[in-house]
Design a protein around this motif. Structure first.
Motif, short mmCIF file in Angstrom:
data_model
loop_
_atom_site.label_atom_id
_atom_site.label_comp_id
_atom_site.label_asym_id
_atom_site.label_seq_id
_atom_site.Cartn_x
_atom_site.Cartn_y
_atom_site.Cartn_z
N GLN A 195 0.81 -1.22 0.00
CA GLN A 195 0.00 0.00 0.00
C GLN A 195 0.85 1.27 0.00
O GLN A 195 0.31 2.38 0.09
CB GLN A 195 -0.93 0.00 1.22
N ARG A 196 2.16 1.12 -0.13
CA ARG A 196 3.02 2.31 -0.10
C ARG A 196 2.99 3.06 -1.43
O ARG A 196 2.81 2.46 -2.49
CB ARG A 196 4.46 1.91 0.22
N SER A 197 3.19 4.36 -1.36
CA SER A 197 3.26 5.20 -2.55
C SER A 197 4.71 5.44 -2.94
O SER A 197 5.61 5.41 -2.09
CB SER A 197 2.60 6.56 -2.27
N VAL A 198 4.94 5.67 -4.23
CA VAL A 198 6.23 6.16 -4.72
C VAL A 198 6.11 7.68 -4.74
O VAL A 198 5.29 8.23 -5.48
CB VAL A 198 6.54 5.62 -6.13
N VAL A 199 6.88 8.36 -3.89
CA VAL A 199 6.72 9.81 -3.70
C VAL A 199 7.92 10.53 -4.29
O VAL A 199 9.05 10.35 -3.83
CB VAL A 199 6.56 10.14 -2.20
N LEU A 200 7.65 11.35 -5.29
CA LEU A 200 8.72 12.12 -5.94
C LEU A 200 8.86 13.48 -5.26
O LEU A 200 7.87 14.21 -5.09
CB LEU A 200 8.42 12.31 -7.42
N VAL A 201 10.09 13.79 -4.86
CA VAL A 201 10.37 15.08 -4.23
C VAL A 201 11.48 15.76 -5.03
O VAL A 201 12.21 15.14 -5.79
CB VAL A 201 10.77 14.90 -2.75
N GLY A 202 11.60 17.07 -4.82
CA GLY A 202 12.63 17.83 -5.53
C GLY A 202 12.14 19.21 -5.88
O GLY A 202 10.99 19.59 -5.63
N MET A 203 13.03 19.98 -6.49
CA MET A 203 12.74 21.37 -6.82
C MET A 203 11.71 21.50 -7.94
O MET A 203 11.53 20.58 -8.75
CB MET A 203 14.03 22.08 -7.26
N MET A 204 11.09 22.67 -8.00
CA MET A 204 10.28 23.02 -9.15
C MET A 204 11.14 22.91 -10.40
O MET A 204 12.31 23.30 -10.40
CB MET A 204 9.76 24.45 -8.99
N GLY A 205 10.61 22.30 -11.44
CA GLY A 205 11.38 22.14 -12.67
C GLY A 205 12.19 20.86 -12.73
O GLY A 205 12.82 20.58 -13.75
N ALA A 206 12.16 20.06 -11.66
CA ALA A 206 12.94 18.81 -11.65
C ALA A 206 12.29 17.73 -12.50
O ALA A 206 12.92 16.73 -12.82
CB ALA A 206 13.15 18.31 -10.22
N GLY A 207 11.00 17.91 -12.83
CA GLY A 207 10.32 16.92 -13.67
C GLY A 207 9.44 15.96 -12.91
O GLY A 207 9.11 14.89 -13.42
N LYS A 208 9.05 16.32 -11.70
CA LYS A 208 8.29 15.38 -10.85
C LYS A 208 6.98 14.96 -11.51
O LYS A 208 6.60 13.79 -11.46
CB LYS A 208 8.02 16.00 -9.48
N SER A 209 6.28 15.91 -12.13
CA SER A 209 5.00 15.57 -12.76
C SER A 209 5.18 14.83 -14.08
O SER A 209 4.55 13.79 -14.30
CB SER A 209 4.17 16.84 -12.98
N SER A 210 6.05 15.34 -14.94
CA SER A 210 6.22 14.71 -16.26
C SER A 210 6.84 13.32 -16.13
O SER A 210 6.40 12.36 -16.78
CB SER A 210 7.06 15.59 -17.18
N ILE A 211 7.85 13.19 -15.30
CA ILE A 211 8.47 11.87 -15.07
C ILE A 211 7.51 10.97 -14.29
O ILE A 211 7.37 9.78 -14.58
CB ILE A 211 9.80 12.02 -14.32
N GLY A 212 6.84 11.55 -13.29
CA GLY A 212 5.94 10.77 -12.46
C GLY A 212 4.83 10.11 -13.25
O GLY A 212 4.48 8.94 -13.00
N ARG A 213 4.29 10.83 -14.23
CA ARG A 213 3.23 10.24 -15.06
C ARG A 213 3.75 9.03 -15.82
O ARG A 213 3.05 8.02 -15.96
CB ARG A 213 2.69 11.28 -16.05
N ARG A 214 4.97 9.12 -16.30
CA ARG A 214 5.54 8.01 -17.06
C ARG A 214 5.87 6.82 -16.16
O ARG A 214 5.72 5.66 -16.57
CB ARG A 214 6.80 8.49 -17.80
N VAL A 215 6.33 7.10 -14.95
CA VAL A 215 6.61 6.02 -14.01
C VAL A 215 5.31 5.29 -13.66
O VAL A 215 5.26 4.05 -13.63
CB VAL A 215 7.29 6.55 -12.73
N ALA A 216 4.25 6.06 -13.42
CA ALA A 216 2.96 5.45 -13.08
C ALA A 216 2.44 4.60 -14.23
O ALA A 216 1.92 3.50 -14.02
CB ALA A 216 1.96 6.55 -12.74
N LEU A 217 2.61 5.11 -15.45
CA LEU A 217 2.17 4.35 -16.63
C LEU A 217 2.96 3.06 -16.75
O LEU A 217 2.39 1.98 -17.01
CB LEU A 217 2.33 5.21 -17.88
N ARG A 218 4.27 3.14 -16.55
CA ARG A 218 5.13 1.96 -16.63
C ARG A 218 4.74 0.92 -15.58
O ARG A 218 4.75 -0.29 -15.85
CB ARG A 218 6.59 2.39 -16.44
N MET A 219 4.42 1.41 -14.38
CA MET A 219 4.13 0.49 -13.28
C MET A 219 2.64 0.13 -13.19
O MET A 219 2.25 -0.70 -12.36
CB MET A 219 4.60 1.11 -11.96
#
Length: 208
Positions: free
Chosen positions: A23-47
């Motif tokens: 039940q754990r989440s994969v939580v992306l952290v980092g600065m604005m502009g690091a790509g958390k949303s764009s990369i995160g969507r692709r990671v979610a799609l892959r998984m």
């Protein structure tokens, strides 16, 4: 386990990672502009798990944009609301959760993420962030006379805290799929599952 099941696991190692996450989440952290949303969507799609953007959920809950929240309610009230929303979202794993740049600075939020997720710092260098941020005009903390100096101050304050994340992956100007591969490989190692790169078979998901 049958031979066929073993082959299936080899074909979809991401499924083994998701099973190990529970039940754990994969939580992306980092600065604005690091790509958390764009990369995160692709990671979610892959998984094959949901993607959730904490900032979008905050805007939905407040019925205001992030810049409006900053200007009308101030940063302190925004941060309190951000912490509440992230705590709620962490109850809904497994998922990929992208957090705002300041979220991980809150000790209570860090503790909740540690208890209910695996945190990944998308670490981007100053030059990479500036190039990306210049394209956007919705960053309240950078509405200053010298955005570059402000960004350097934020990096100095935040990077030692981001470094407390469970995993670190370098965000840089390479095809998105390469970074997704690195995140999934890091998650595989963290969860004790095996993984083989799939970027060679995913050429269609590259940055323009």
């Amino acid at each position: 386990m049958s031979h066929g099941a073993t082959q299936d696991l080899g074909a979809r190692p991401e499924a083994a990672i998701v099973a190990a996450l529970g039940q754990r989440s994969v939580v992306l952290v980092g600065m604005m502009g690091a790509g958390k949303s764009s990369i995160g969507r692709r990671v979610a799609l892959r998984m094959d798990i949901p993607f959730v953007d904490a900032d979008a959920e905050i805007e939905k809950a407040a019925q205001m944009t992030i810049p409006e929240l900053f200007s009308q309610r101030g940063e302190a009230e925004f941060r309190a609301g951000e912490a509440r929303v992230i705590l709620r979202l962490l109850e809904s794993g497994p998922q990929v959760l992208a957090t705002g740049g300041g979220a991980f600075m809150n000790p209570d939020t860090r503790a909740a993420i540690a208890a209910k997720g695996v945190s990944i710092w998308l670490n981007a260098e100053f030059e990479v962030l500036m190039k990306r941020i210049r394209r956007r005009h919705d960053r309240p903390l950078l509405k200053t006379d010298d955005p570059g100096a402000t960004l350097r101050q934020l990096i100095e304050a935040r990077y030692p805290v981001y470094a407390l994340a469970d995993l670190t992956v370098q965000s840089r100007d390479v095809p998105h799929d390469k970074i997704v591969d690195e995140i999934v490989a890091a998650l595989a190692e963290r969860t004790g599952t095996s993984w083989v790169t799939s970027s060679a078979s995913a050429e269609g998901d590259r940055m323009p």
